[in-house]
Structures are given as C-alpha cells and as structure tokens.
Design a protein around this motif. Structure first.
Motif, mmCIF file in Angstrom:
data_model
loop_
_atom_site.group_PDB
_atom_site.id
_atom_site.type_symbol
_atom_site.label_atom_id
_atom_site.label_comp_id
_atom_site.label_asym_id
_atom_site.label_seq_id
_atom_site.Cartn_x
_atom_site.Cartn_y
_atom_site.Cartn_z
ATOM 1 N N SER A 186 0.821 -1.220 0.000
ATOM 2 C CA SER A 186 0.000 0.000 0.000
ATOM 3 C C SER A 186 0.853 1.267 0.000
ATOM 4 C CB SER A 186 -0.922 0.014 1.226
ATOM 5 O OG SER A 186 -0.156 0.049 2.424
ATOM 6 N N SER A 187 2.173 1.116 0.052
ATOM 7 C CA SER A 187 3.066 2.278 0.119
ATOM 8 C C SER A 187 3.041 3.046 -1.202
ATOM 9 C CB SER A 187 4.490 1.825 0.432
ATOM 10 O OG SER A 187 5.372 2.929 0.436
ATOM 11 N N ARG A 188 2.869 4.368 -1.090
ATOM 12 C CA ARG A 188 2.865 5.244 -2.260
ATOM 13 C C ARG A 188 3.650 6.512 -1.940
ATOM 14 N NH1 ARG A 188 1.053 1.144 -3.456
ATOM 15 N NH2 ARG A 188 -0.784 0.617 -4.722
ATOM 16 N N VAL A 189 4.164 7.141 -2.976
ATOM 17 C CA VAL A 189 4.838 8.424 -2.810
ATOM 18 C C VAL A 189 3.788 9.497 -2.525
ATOM 19 C CG1 VAL A 189 6.377 10.115 -3.884
ATOM 20 C CG2 VAL A 189 6.648 7.687 -4.387
ATOM 21 N N ASP A 190 4.138 10.441 -1.660
ATOM 22 C CA ASP A 190 3.216 11.498 -1.276
ATOM 23 C C ASP A 190 2.668 12.242 -2.504
ATOM 24 O OD1 ASP A 190 2.888 14.618 -0.305
ATOM 25 O OD2 ASP A 190 2.308 13.179 1.237
ATOM 26 N N LYS A 191 1.399 12.623 -2.438
ATOM 27 C CA LYS A 191 0.754 13.296 -3.576
ATOM 28 C C LYS A 191 1.425 14.625 -3.912
ATOM 29 C CE LYS A 191 -3.843 11.271 -2.904
ATOM 30 N NZ LYS A 191 -5.274 11.556 -2.618
ATOM 31 N N LYS A 192 1.959 15.314 -2.901
ATOM 32 C CA LYS A 192 2.625 16.591 -3.166
ATOM 33 C C LYS A 192 3.865 16.384 -4.033
ATOM 34 C CE LYS A 192 1.092 18.921 1.068
ATOM 35 N NZ LYS A 192 1.535 19.574 2.326
ATOM 36 N N VAL A 193 4.574 15.282 -3.785
ATOM 37 C CA VAL A 193 5.759 14.988 -4.591
ATOM 38 C C VAL A 193 5.346 14.618 -6.016
ATOM 39 C CG1 VAL A 193 7.766 13.493 -4.820
ATOM 40 C CG2 VAL A 193 7.027 14.228 -2.553
ATOM 41 N N GLY A 253 8.702 14.651 -10.121
ATOM 42 C CA GLY A 253 7.261 14.405 -10.102
ATOM 43 C C GLY A 253 6.873 13.291 -11.062
ATOM 44 N N GLU A 254 7.501 13.285 -12.246
ATOM 45 C CA GLU A 254 7.232 12.207 -13.207
ATOM 46 C C GLU A 254 7.655 10.854 -12.639
ATOM 47 O OE1 GLU A 254 9.379 13.400 -16.697
ATOM 48 O OE2 GLU A 254 7.560 14.123 -17.666
ATOM 49 N N LEU A 255 8.822 10.840 -11.981
ATOM 50 C CA LEU A 255 9.309 9.592 -11.381
ATOM 51 C C LEU A 255 8.367 9.114 -10.288
ATOM 52 C CD1 LEU A 255 11.540 7.468 -11.154
ATOM 53 C CD2 LEU A 255 12.746 9.010 -9.585
ATOM 54 N N ALA A 256 7.858 10.046 -9.469
ATOM 55 C CA ALA A 256 6.929 9.678 -8.405
ATOM 56 C C ALA A 256 5.629 9.103 -8.982
ATOM 57 C CB ALA A 256 6.633 10.889 -7.525
ATOM 58 N N GLN A 257 5.131 9.723 -10.045
ATOM 59 C CA GLN A 257 3.912 9.211 -10.681
ATOM 60 C C GLN A 257 4.146 7.818 -11.269
ATOM 61 O OE1 GLN A 257 2.251 12.121 -13.442
ATOM 62 N NE2 GLN A 257 2.891 13.796 -12.110
ATOM 63 N N ALA A 258 5.321 7.634 -11.900
ATOM 64 C CA ALA A 258 5.644 6.321 -12.458
ATOM 65 C C ALA A 258 5.762 5.274 -11.355
ATOM 66 C CB ALA A 258 6.940 6.398 -13.260
#
Length: 459
Positions: A207-214, A222-227
C-alpha cells in the motif's frame, strides 16, 4: 502522463539556481566599487567653488602673501558656515605644498585621484571631505588651491562590505552555501520520500505510495513519483489477484476433494479396502492439509476479517503456550517462557497466535533438548524471540524460509513432510500486525526467530 514544461525541467532548475546564485554574488561584489565611486566623488558645487575662489583672491591681489608663511597659515583659521575649520593646501607648479610641512595620507590620495579627472572634484573620505583644485595665477606663476574639511557624513550601509573585503568574501560564501543548500533541500526532500516508499514496497508494504505533493511536482522527480505510484498500483493489483486466485482455486478444489473423500468412506464402509484405497485416502488427507494451508495463507494475506484489540500479549498466547508446554513435555524437552504480563499491545489475536504457534512448534520439533520464548518491550516496540538448540539452517537460506513452498536443503522441514507454507503464513500474519520477522543462527547451535511488533498499530 503530461510532460513537464521546459521551465520545470530539473536541468533548468539546477542551471538557473547555480547561475543566479553565482551571478548575484559576483554582480554585488562588482557593483560595490561603482557605488562607492558615484557616492564619494562628485563635481564641485557652487558653494565649494566660492570658498576656493574667495581664498585664492587674496593671493591674486597680493602675490607677496605666498612668500609669507604666517599669512598662509592664517588661512587655516577660516571656518565654514556650520562651524568647521577649513584647511587649505596651496601647491605651486612643481606640486610642492607651500603652507604645510606634513601632508596627510588622505590628501595625497586625493591628489592621485584628482589627476585622473579633467575637472575639479570633491571626494568624501571616511571622516573628511577634500575638494579642489582651483587654479589661479599670482604674479607670473600658476598655483592650485585645495580645501580639506572634517566631515563625518554617514555612508550607506553597503560600504561596510567594501571596507571589509575578507568578511565580505566570508558572507558571500555563506550566502552561496545557503542558496545552494536550499536548492539541494528542494531536490533531496522528494527523493527521500521516494526512497522511503521504495523501501516500504520492497519490504512487502504493497500500500506504500509516494506522497501526492511529490507526485504533483512539475519536474522529472514528479514524473518519477507518478511512475512509481503507477508501478506500485500494478504490483499490488497483480499480487492481490494472484493471492485471490490461489484462494479461489484452493476453495474450488475442496468440492471434488470432498466427493473423493466421500467415495473413499463409502468404499471402506462396503469393506472394499485395499492397499490402493488406503494410499488414495492418505494422499487425499495430504491434499486436504495443503488446501487448508493455502486457504489460511489467503485469508491472512488478503481477506482478514478479525478485529484488532489492545490486549496483554501473555493473555493472547496463553492457550498456545499451554499446548506447547504439554507438547515439549511429551517429547522430554524443556520449554522456558518469559513473557511479562505488563506487556500489552494492539494486535489481531488469532493471526498473531497462529504465527507464534507455527514458529514455536517448529522449534520444539527440531530442538535437541531446550526451547525458549521471550518477550521484551523496547520503547514503542515489543521483541519476541523463539530459540532452540537444534541443527539450525544454512546462512544462505535464512531469508528464503519465509517464502511460500520453500523448503531448505538443510531441511529441518524435509523430514516433517510439510508443504513449506507454515513460515509463509507466519510472515503474512506478522505483517498483518505491522511487524517484522527474521531468522538467525545462534552459537554454538540452534535457530532464533525474532519477531518485532509495534505497541500501537497504525489505523
């Protein structure tokens, strides 16, 4: 995924950040001399011209005064309208000062500065103002007259940097470090968030995800976080589907297995027993056990319906500890239990008990003579250790024993006929309780399984 605009590109941010930082500092250092020059050096004003011209008039009308030292020295008794003494300096054609034996350093500086200008100027030093020259002819010779007046005119604050170059260089270094540090922090913070999410995902937290702000940043980070979030979604969906499929298949297998067991029971009832019938019955029981283990693993992993409670650890484990003590006694082995009643924590009692029971029964089975289970609270965590003095496991296989269907070559499990699911169920149950589990060999021999549990679970 929308590509970031050019201005949000990481390369552009780094380039602009360092370029602006260095450019501002260099520009500030370079402009100081010009600011000082424009502030300190000005053309003569009418008042200053009048003072010099009025003084020179005495010598123009009576050139012999230039040969009278007393008459020249009387010039220094003149005062300005604001009460300050005026000091005059008269120079001949050979630039010799006629009315002073000693010439101050500031006046010598002013002579050098004034030679670079075609017109008379005034120059503001730290504590005095010097202006001139006014050129006049007395007799047949040419003279120049200058005026020096004490003047503590306040200077702009930024001239402090011009007078303290070493300190200015130090301040520039600190400012540069601060600006570069701010840029590094802006880039490092989202990368740390990405690293934490990656580590959590690698440790099994799907369930771990990168923070939405990042993820909302408009640059490559930001692209890397979305990927990363898209990848994590795909992995979680794939794993859950796989586990759900395993559970569904196990459940569906129970229907033909039940019919098979019913047919075997009818055959035995009709006294149609044979070696083949008994073998089929044995294998059906093995298949039943395997399906039961698979369903347990599926329930613990993806479909837990148990309620979380805050309960003493000793109370949750009381029944399995009693059973383990009885089992150890039957096998003539010693079981030491050290679980303080003061330890309490948030947990799922059934799944946690099942997890610890699996490890404890394995320890009793393979121990030579002694098994121990201990619990210790360390801050916000509870450490449960289960140790035995059995043969242990090869160091290269300590991490793999928690994988489903894995049975080590050194196998403590080979002789048991197990399916390699017990420790996988244990690990799933520990993760459900937001804890961690690891195994290690102990000296001189034996295996120790350490379980770490949080005192208060995250909702």
């Amino acid at each position: 995924m929308k590509a970031p605009s050019t201005i949000n590109r990481l390369f552009v941010k780094l380039l602009l950040g360092f370029w602006l930082c260095s450019s501002l500092i260099i520009a500030f250092m370079a402009i100081l001399p010009f600011l000082q020059h424009s502030h300190d050096q000005l053309p003569l004003n009418d008042k200053q011209k009048h003072v010099l011209k009025r003084t020179a008039k005495h010598f123009i009308e009576d050139p012999e005064l230039l040969d009278n030292p007393r008459a020249i020295k009387r010039l220094n008794r003149h005062r300005s309208p604001d009460g300050k003494y005026l000091k005059f300096y008269i120079l001949d054609e050979q630039s010799r000062v006629l009315n002073h034996n000693k010439v101050p350093r500031t006046f010598r500086e002013f002579l050098l500065i004034s030679e670079e200008h075609e017109t008379p100027i005034s120059h503001q030093f730290r504590s005095e103002l010097i202006f001139g020259p006014y050129t006049f002819i007395a007799g047949e010779q040419q003279y120049r007259i200058y005026c020096r007046v004490p003047d503590n005119h306040p200077r702009p604050w930024f001239f402090f940097f011009s007078d303290n170059k070493l300190l200015t260089a130090l301040i520039a270094m600190l400012m540069s470090g601060a600006l570069c540090g701010l840029l590094a922090w802006n880039l490092g913070k989202p990368l740390r968030s990405l690293k934490q999410s990656s580590n959590a995902l690698a440790s099994g937290d799907l369930s771990s995800r990168v923070d939405k702000k990042v993820a909302a940043r408009g640059d490559e980070i930001g692209e890397l976080a979305q990927a990363f979030n898209s990848m994590a979604d795909a992995i979680e969906t794939m794993i859950n589907n796989q586990q759900r499929l395993m559970g569904d298949i196990s459940h569906e297998l129970r229907t033909p297995l039940t019919r098979l067991q019913l047919s075997l029971a009818l055959a035995r009832k009709k006294e149609q027993g044979s070696v083949e019938i008994e073998r089929i019955g044995y294998e059906a029981e093995q298949l039943e056990d395997l399906i039961s283990e698979l369903l347990t693993l599926s329930r613990v992993t993806i479909s837990n319906s148990e309620n979380k409670v805050h309960l003493e650890l000793a109370e949750s484990l009381s029944q399995i500890l009693d059973d383990a003590d009885f089992e150890a006694e039957q096998q003539q082995k010693q079981l030491d239990i050290e679980i303080p009643e003061s330890i309490s924590l948030d947990h799922y009692p059934k799944s946690l008990s099942r997890a610890i029971e699996n490890v404890l029964r394995n320890a009793i089975r393979y121990a030579d003579s002694k098994v121990s289970i201990k619990a210790l609270q360390q801050g916000n965590e509870v450490l449960v250790t289960i140790s035995d003095n059995g043969p242990g496991i090869d160091e290269t296989e300590l991490e793999d024993i928690f994988k489903p269907f894995y049975r080590p070559d050194s196998a403590r499990d080979r002789e048991s006929g197990g399916w390699g699911l017990g420790l996988a169920i244990t690990q799933a149950a520990i993760k459900l309780n937001q804890g961690s589990i690891r195994a290690s060999n102990v000296n001189p021999q034996g295996l120790q399984v350490s379980i770490t549990l949080p005192v208060k679970m995250k909702s």
